[in-house]
Scaffold this motif. Structure first.
Motif, mmCIF file in Angstrom:
data_model
loop_
_atom_site.group_PDB
_atom_site.id
_atom_site.type_symbol
_atom_site.label_atom_id
_atom_site.label_comp_id
_atom_site.label_asym_id
_atom_site.label_seq_id
_atom_site.Cartn_x
_atom_site.Cartn_y
_atom_site.Cartn_z
ATOM 1 N N GLY A 295 0.829 -1.208 0.000
ATOM 2 C CA GLY A 295 0.000 0.000 0.000
ATOM 3 C C GLY A 295 0.860 1.253 0.000
ATOM 4 N N THR A 296 1.981 1.199 0.711
ATOM 5 C CA THR A 296 2.846 2.388 0.772
ATOM 6 C C THR A 296 3.397 2.708 -0.615
ATOM 7 O OG1 THR A 296 3.426 1.707 3.022
ATOM 8 C CG2 THR A 296 4.746 3.446 2.050
ATOM 9 N N THR A 297 3.837 1.663 -1.346
ATOM 10 C CA THR A 297 4.353 1.918 -2.703
ATOM 11 C C THR A 297 3.267 2.556 -3.562
ATOM 12 O OG1 THR A 297 5.744 -0.058 -2.498
ATOM 13 C CG2 THR A 297 5.479 0.843 -4.709
ATOM 14 N N ALA A 298 2.080 1.960 -3.575
ATOM 15 C CA ALA A 298 1.019 2.440 -4.466
ATOM 16 C C ALA A 298 0.624 3.874 -4.132
ATOM 17 C CB ALA A 298 -0.195 1.525 -4.364
ATOM 18 N N ARG A 299 0.415 4.134 -2.833
ATOM 19 C CA ARG A 299 -0.114 5.454 -2.466
ATOM 20 C C ARG A 299 0.953 6.548 -2.590
ATOM 21 N NH1 ARG A 299 -3.265 2.788 2.202
ATOM 22 N NH2 ARG A 299 -5.294 2.311 1.291
ATOM 23 N N LEU A 300 2.206 6.221 -2.273
ATOM 24 C CA LEU A 300 3.257 7.235 -2.413
ATOM 25 C C LEU A 300 3.578 7.499 -3.881
ATOM 26 C CD1 LEU A 300 3.309 6.996 0.623
ATOM 27 C CD2 LEU A 300 5.792 6.789 0.553
ATOM 28 N N ARG B 245 -9.253 6.195 -2.960
ATOM 29 C CA ARG B 245 -9.889 7.488 -3.177
ATOM 30 C C ARG B 245 -9.347 8.544 -2.193
ATOM 31 N NH1 ARG B 245 -13.072 10.044 -6.922
ATOM 32 N NH2 ARG B 245 -14.179 11.675 -5.826
ATOM 33 N N ARG B 246 -8.974 8.089 -1.000
ATOM 34 C CA ARG B 246 -8.398 9.003 -0.003
ATOM 35 C C ARG B 246 -7.175 9.714 -0.572
ATOM 36 N NH1 ARG B 246 -6.803 5.032 4.739
ATOM 37 N NH2 ARG B 246 -8.971 4.444 4.515
ATOM 38 N N ASN B 247 -6.434 9.042 -1.454
ATOM 39 C CA ASN B 247 -5.258 9.665 -2.075
ATOM 40 C C ASN B 247 -5.599 10.410 -3.358
ATOM 41 O OD1 ASN B 247 -3.748 8.189 -0.115
ATOM 42 N ND2 ASN B 247 -1.998 8.288 -1.497
ATOM 43 N N SER C 204 -3.535 9.408 8.170
ATOM 44 C CA SER C 204 -2.848 8.428 7.333
ATOM 45 C C SER C 204 -1.559 9.034 6.802
ATOM 46 C CB SER C 204 -3.738 8.010 6.153
ATOM 47 O OG SER C 204 -2.943 7.428 5.140
ATOM 48 N N ALA C 205 -0.439 8.417 7.172
ATOM 49 C CA ALA C 205 0.849 8.929 6.699
ATOM 50 C C ALA C 205 1.011 8.703 5.199
ATOM 51 C CB ALA C 205 1.976 8.255 7.464
ATOM 52 N N GLN C 206 0.332 7.690 4.678
ATOM 53 C CA GLN C 206 0.435 7.436 3.230
ATOM 54 C C GLN C 206 -0.263 8.538 2.450
ATOM 55 O OE1 GLN C 206 -1.077 3.441 2.855
ATOM 56 N NE2 GLN C 206 0.795 2.533 3.645
ATOM 57 N N LEU C 207 -1.404 8.975 2.949
ATOM 58 C CA LEU C 207 -2.131 10.081 2.319
ATOM 59 C C LEU C 207 -1.301 11.369 2.447
ATOM 60 C CD1 LEU C 207 -5.806 11.022 3.335
ATOM 61 C CD2 LEU C 207 -4.138 12.626 2.484
ATOM 62 N N VAL D 95 -9.398 -1.882 6.702
ATOM 63 C CA VAL D 95 -8.926 -1.696 5.319
ATOM 64 C C VAL D 95 -7.409 -1.848 5.213
ATOM 65 C CG1 VAL D 95 -10.900 -0.372 4.499
ATOM 66 C CG2 VAL D 95 -9.021 0.837 5.618
ATOM 67 N N LYS D 96 -6.845 -2.661 6.080
ATOM 68 C CA LYS D 96 -5.421 -2.983 5.959
ATOM 69 C C LYS D 96 -5.264 -4.157 4.984
ATOM 70 C CE LYS D 96 -3.694 0.225 8.405
ATOM 71 N NZ LYS D 96 -2.842 1.215 7.739
ATOM 72 N N GLU D 97 -4.114 -4.845 5.018
ATOM 73 C CA GLU D 97 -3.839 -5.914 4.057
ATOM 74 C C GLU D 97 -5.008 -6.907 4.013
ATOM 75 O OE1 GLU D 97 -1.743 -4.176 5.707
ATOM 76 O OE2 GLU D 97 0.321 -4.362 4.980
HETATM 77 C C1 S3P Z 1 2.590 3.660 6.536
HETATM 78 C C2 S3P Z 1 1.461 4.243 7.076
HETATM 79 C C3 S3P Z 1 0.404 3.481 7.736
HETATM 80 C C4 S3P Z 1 0.881 2.084 8.112
HETATM 81 C C5 S3P Z 1 1.604 1.407 6.988
HETATM 82 C C6 S3P Z 1 2.840 2.219 6.598
HETATM 83 C C7 S3P Z 1 3.599 4.534 5.892
HETATM 84 O O1 S3P Z 1 -0.699 3.345 6.865
HETATM 85 O O2 S3P Z 1 -0.209 1.284 8.525
HETATM 86 O O3 S3P Z 1 2.025 0.117 7.369
HETATM 87 O O4 S3P Z 1 4.735 4.077 5.652
HETATM 88 O O5 S3P Z 1 3.276 5.697 5.603
HETATM 89 P P1 S3P Z 1 -1.855 4.475 6.742
HETATM 90 O O6 S3P Z 1 -1.267 5.667 6.065
HETATM 91 O O7 S3P Z 1 -2.927 3.830 5.912
HETATM 92 O O8 S3P Z 1 -2.315 4.744 8.146
#
Ligand code: S3P
Length: 440
Positions: free
Chosen positions: A102-107, A133-135, A175-178, A350-352
């Motif tokens: 998820g981190t790769t995709a969203r970043l 959609r959050r991103n 969300s740090a990814q967002l 909505v995690k893995e």
């Molecule tokens: C991460 C942020 C978190 C965390 C994920 C890694 C990151 O997710 O659960 O394992 O590296 O920014 P969310 O941004 O969905 O909270």
């Protein structure tokens, strides 16, 4: 993902001694991605070698970064990354597959935003079920186009825009990814991009961007970047991952006679909420700071067996600091006297996989009452908890669940079976070796 069952044997002895954990996953992703965005050559050390980080490495290679990272004697990736800088990424030949990450995709969505490329982002079955959609929503406000525009799930095609607008955005969740995606896009937008969040999420991005030459401010629930700016190369040494350390610490707390220290691990306060939570349960655990890598504090976390744990309440404001540790904390709570409530943990759905349901279902197998009320998770502990030998837990392809059930079985003194255990390679391939190295 394999459906095979792995038998996890119980610990042969108490755990004792010092151990190091592999590089922090969040910092490793950022080191690779920021180095790829920068002008010049960055030297990286201590980068986690796991499937998720490999997804980020493959992605930036396909986009034109030169990555020369090799596995060193300690099992970490070390070497150099030469980024695309002002020239921008190349148009990749096909879709970018982010695997389970998820981190790769969203970043990636933030990274591609300012460039004239059209890139399809996809992932495995689990990642294609997770919300996007959050991103895409804030990035669309900045001028990025997504196809289909209303899509919430991968695969999604992103069309970048070299004339990005700086925005001020109130994130609906911490969300740090967002946050990171918006800030990464903001590096190339004209003006100041501001991200406000309802609770503080991990701040590795704000701590690392200045090292790559980006004017950044970092507040408690607000971060800004000012652009446009061409990032310059920077060297990063990645400290150990506290999320991996949490499994070893929990095992030491649960296994009679144990006492361990995890050394050279990140002590970023946004990441060690599990230490605070375990303290609230009365566990013997403490951290000792040794120094800092860039702006990231690191040191040791030491934990030892605690016979009398008690339940506690974890407020929702703390959730972001334990987001990945709730499953293993729930196992400790299952051994404590009384009820533990984890408040405001709905994001676990909505995690893995749906981690909230998976925790409840797994604990039910061993007769522990756990339930959800709205976004709160309740666990009714039992200090005399026993685990039936050969109980079969399902990892559901989720690395953190696989390690959670393994710790439960190993400390209970019985063999257990775990379906799909090999998914631990997503974040911590050497987990079993680390825990066995602590046996007497
Ligand atoms: C991460 C942020 C978190 C965390 C994920 C890694 C990151 O997710 O659960 O394992 O590296 O920014 P969310 O941004 O969905 O909270």
């Amino acid at each position: 993902m394999s459906d095979e069952c792995t038998i996890i044997e119980p610990l042969a002895s108490p755990l004792a001694g010092h151990v190091r954990v592999p590089g922090d996953k969040s910092i490793s992703h950022r080191a690779v991605l920021f180095a790829a965005m920068a002008e010049g050559t960055s030297k990286l050390t201590g980068v986690l070698d796991s499937e998720d980080v490999r997804s980020s490495i493959c992605a930036v290679r396909e986009l034109g970064a030169q990555v020369e990272l090799d596995v060193d004697d300690g099992g970490a990736f070390a070497g150099q990354v030469t980024g695309w800088g002002a020239a921008g990424p190349v148009q990749p030949e096909g879709p970018i597959d982010c695997g389970n990450s998820g981190t790769t995709a969203r970043l990636l969505m933030g990274m591609l935003a300012p460039w004239e490329v059209e890139v399809t982002i996809t992932g495995d079955e689990s990642l294609c079920r997770r919300p996007m959609r959050r991103n895409t929503a804030p990035l669309m406000k900045m001028g990025v186009q997504f196809k289909p525009a209303e899509a919430d799930h991968l695969p999604i095609t992103e069309v970048g825009n070299p004339n990005l607008r700086a925005i001020s955005y109130d994130a609906p969740m911490a969300s740090a990814q967002l946050k990171t995606a918006v800030l990464m896009a903001g590096v190339y937008a004209k003006g100041t991009t501001t991200l406000n969040e309802p609770a503080p999420s991990r701040n590795h991005t704000e701590l690392m961007l200045p090292e790559f030459g980006v004017p950044t401010t970092a507040g408690t629930r607000v971060a800004t970047v000012s652009g446009p700016v061409v990032m310059h190369a920077s060297d990063v040494n990645v400290p150990g991952d506290p999320s991996s350390a949490a499994f070893l610490c929990a095992a030491a707390i649960l296994k009679r006679g144990s006492s361990i220290c995890v050394d050279d691990v990140s002590l970023n306060p946004a990441r060690i909420g599990f230490v605070r939570t375990l303290e609230r349960m009365g566990a013997n655990i403490e951290e000792a700071r040794a120094g800092s890598e860039g702006k990231e504090p690191f040191g040791s976390i030491c934990a030892s067996h605690t016979p009398a744990l008690h339940g506690c309440e974890v407020p929702s404001q703390h959730f972001a600091s334990i987001v990945d540790e709730v499953p293993i904390l729930a196992i400790v709570a299952a051994h404590a006297r009384g009820v533990t409530v984890f408040k405001g943990v709905g994001e676990l759905r909505v995690k893995e996989t749906d981690r909230l349901q998976a925790i409840i279902d797994g604990l039910e197998l061993i007769g522990v009452d756990a339930w959800a009320e709205g976004d709160n998770l309740y666990v009714e502990g039992d200090p005399d908890l026993t685990v039936p030998a050969m109980t079969e837990f399902d990892s559901r392809g989720d690395h953190r669940l696989a390690m959670t059930w393994a710790v439960l079985g190993m400390c209970a003194g019985v063999p257990v079976r775990i379906k799909g255990f090999d998914c631990i390679a997503i974040s911590y391939p050497g987990f079993m070796d680390a825990i066995r190295s602590l046996e007497a």
